[in-house]
Scaffold this motif. Structure first.
Motif, PDB file in Angstrom:
ATOM      1  N   ASP A   1      53.361  36.620  33.346  1.00 22.87           N
ATOM      2  CA  ASP A   1      54.022  35.704  34.279  1.00 22.87           C
ATOM      3  C   ASP A   1      54.590  36.425  35.501  1.00 22.87           C
ATOM      4  N   ARG A   2      55.102  37.632  35.317  1.00 23.37           N
ATOM      5  CA  ARG A   2      55.617  38.382  36.474  1.00 23.37           C
ATOM      6  C   ARG A   2      54.468  38.758  37.411  1.00 23.37           C
ATOM      7  N   PHE A   3      53.327  39.065  36.825  1.00 22.55           N
ATOM      8  CA  PHE A   3      52.138  39.363  37.622  1.00 22.55           C
ATOM      9  C   PHE A   3      51.685  38.122  38.395  1.00 22.55           C
ATOM     10  N   ILE A   4      51.708  36.969  37.725  1.00 24.02           N
ATOM     11  CA  ILE A   4      51.327  35.715  38.396  1.00 24.02           C
ATOM     12  C   ILE A   4      52.292  35.425  39.552  1.00 24.02           C
ATOM     13  N   GLY A   5      53.593  35.682  39.323  1.00 30.14           N
ATOM     14  CA  GLY A   5      54.577  35.489  40.390  1.00 30.14           C
ATOM     15  C   GLY A   5      54.290  36.374  41.585  1.00 30.14           C
ATOM     16  N   TYR A   6      53.877  37.610  41.328  1.00 27.71           N
ATOM     17  CA  TYR A   6      53.482  38.554  42.384  1.00 27.71           C
ATOM     18  C   TYR A   6      52.324  37.975  43.208  1.00 27.71           C
ATOM     19  N   LYS A   7      51.293  37.484  42.509  1.00 29.31           N
ATOM     20  CA  LYS A   7      50.133  36.937  43.212  1.00 29.31           C
ATOM     21  C   LYS A   7      50.494  35.692  44.027  1.00 29.31           C
ATOM     22  N   LYS A   8      51.340  34.840  43.470  1.00 23.26           N
ATOM     23  CA  LYS A   8      51.710  33.602  44.155  1.00 23.26           C
ATOM     24  C   LYS A   8      52.495  33.885  45.433  1.00 23.26           C
ATOM     25  N   ALA A   9      53.353  34.907  45.390  1.00 20.13           N
ATOM     26  CA  ALA A   9      54.118  35.252  46.596  1.00 20.13           C
ATOM     27  C   ALA A   9      53.197  35.763  47.690  1.00 20.13           C
ATOM     28  N   LEU A  10      52.203  36.569  47.321  1.00 19.64           N
ATOM     29  CA  LEU A  10      51.226  37.040  48.309  1.00 19.64           C
ATOM     30  C   LEU A  10      50.467  35.858  48.905  1.00 19.64           C
ATOM     31  N   GLU A  11      50.023  34.975  48.038  1.00 19.51           N
ATOM     32  CA  GLU A  11      49.237  33.816  48.474  1.00 19.51           C
ATOM     33  C   GLU A  11      50.032  32.941  49.430  1.00 19.51           C
ATOM     34  N   LYS A  12      51.297  32.680  49.093  1.00 20.10           N
ATOM     35  CA  LYS A  12      52.118  31.814  49.932  1.00 20.10           C
ATOM     36  C   LYS A  12      52.303  32.410  51.328  1.00 20.10           C
ATOM     37  N   ASN A  13      52.317  33.726  51.403  1.00 13.52           N
ATOM     38  CA  ASN A  13      52.552  34.399  52.681  1.00 13.52           C
ATOM     39  C   ASN A  13      51.261  34.902  53.349  1.00 13.52           C
ATOM     40  N   ASN A  14      50.124  34.376  52.859  1.00 10.83           N
ATOM     41  CA  ASN A  14      48.814  34.696  53.450  1.00 10.83           C
ATOM     42  C   ASN A  14      48.507  36.200  53.451  1.00 10.83           C
ATOM     43  N   ILE A  15      48.947  36.871  52.388  1.00  8.65           N
ATOM     44  CA  ILE A  15      48.627  38.286  52.206  1.00  8.65           C
ATOM     45  C   ILE A  15      47.509  38.373  51.166  1.00  8.65           C
TER      46      ILE A  15
END
Length: 340
Positions: free
Chosen positions: A197-211
């Protein structure tokens, strides 16, 4: 010295075993004189109740089992202290077992607790464990059971957790907010749900910020240790010298990151910002002080025991109990490692 029995006290005083038992339990239908005589003799003979017989009669052992991956981790030591305090308030003893992140040892410990007829079990899973037979065995036997922190979503039991996805997201979003554009993640093993879940949170933050997500920036720990944090940082710097932020699954591994950077004149946070997870005491004493996700360890221990107590009481009174999940809030504690 052999154990003194109720029969021996009764014979010495010339009264019935039932009267002795009632006197020791302060029943009102036994005279004060008889009560005092029984108590005095019991103390002189060093009488202690047969706990096994009491357990058979009450169907309660007044003990619970607690299985954790490691005792020395600051987070788990706080959880243990909270559980012991709550258990003592409610007349329970706690059998504490450490799985050392081994599923085989965890299985043996579950068998031990079942054989000891504990009234309930609290568990944080080892890294190797998931929805295995020993977990199902607890549920099939209808033993009151609460998982906390490291859980499996597959098990039908009560749980006390944080929202690891949300917490991981907030940690990475903080790095992005201070200007990080290329963020590496030192994650935990592939199995535990909190690592996932922490890894998924990492990916979601990148996605939201277009990284763009780059799997080459993700490094997977086996033991989640100081040394892994240290070694992975050396690898990150070699393979991706333009990385400007690192999100690490625990503060222990994050302290390894900081150590490597300090030894190699990599300035934190100006060259690389670093954020960990759990907010253990070392976060405030290393240099620079580590920003971290504050995991409410004491509150988790209190909530876990009280949820287990609720289920144990329902089990004793033969009242239906529906497992439920308690989710605790987390906060980002901002310190020097991300203050630009």
């Amino acid at each position: 010295m052999k154990d003194i029995t109720l029969k021996e006290i009764a014979t010495t005083l010339g009264i019935s075993i039932t009267t002795v038992s009632k006197a020791l339990k302060n029943y009102p239908d036994v005279s004060a004189k008889t009560k005092q005589a029984v108590i005095d003799l019991a103390q002189n003979l060093h009488y202690t109740p047969n706990s096994f017989a009491v357990n058979l009669r009450t169907k309660e052992s007044k003990t619970i089992g607690l299985i954790i991956p490691e005792v020395m981790h600051h987070f788990f030591s706080n959880v243990i202290n909270a559980i012991i305090d709550e258990a003592e308030k409610n007349g329970y003893l706690v059998i504490i077992l450490q799985s050392n992140e081994s599923i085989e040892l965890e299985k043996k410990q579950v068998d031990l607790l079942i054989n000891k007829r504990v009234d309930g079990i609290l568990m944080s899973l080892s890294n190797e464990s998931n929805y295995d037979n020993h977990i199902q065995q607890i549920i099939n036997r209808k033993i009151p059971f609460v998982m906390f922190d490291k859980i499996t979503k597959l098990a039908s039991c009560s749980k006390v957790i944080i929202d690891d996805q949300k917490a991981g997201f907030k940690a990475v979003q903080h790095l992005i907010n201070i200007g990080c554009k290329k963020i590496a993640h030192i994650r935990g093993p592939l199995n535990p749900q909190n690592s996932i879940d922490r890894f998924i949170g990492y990916k979601k933050a990148l996605e939201k910020n277009n990284i763009p997500y780059d799997s080459n920036l993700v490094y997977t720990c086996d033991k989640v240790s100081f040394q892994e944090g240290y070694d992975f940082t050396a690898q990150i710097i070699k393979e991706h010298p333009d990385v400007d932020g690192i999100f690490i699954i625990t503060d222990l591994a994050a302290s390894g990151v900081i150590s490597y950077c300090n030894e190699n004149q990599i300035k934190i946070p100006h060259q690389i910002a670093v954020i960990g997870f759990s907010n253990w005491f070392m976060s405030q004493v290393i240099s620079p002080k580590l920003s971290s996700v504050d995991q409410p360890s004491h509150e988790m221990g209190v909530a876990s025991f009280n949820l287990l107590l609720e289920e144990m009481n329902a089990h004793r009174d033969e009242i239906p109990f529906t497992p439920r999940t308690i989710e605790l809030e987390t906060d980002i504690i901002i310190r020097e490692s991300t203050t630009r």
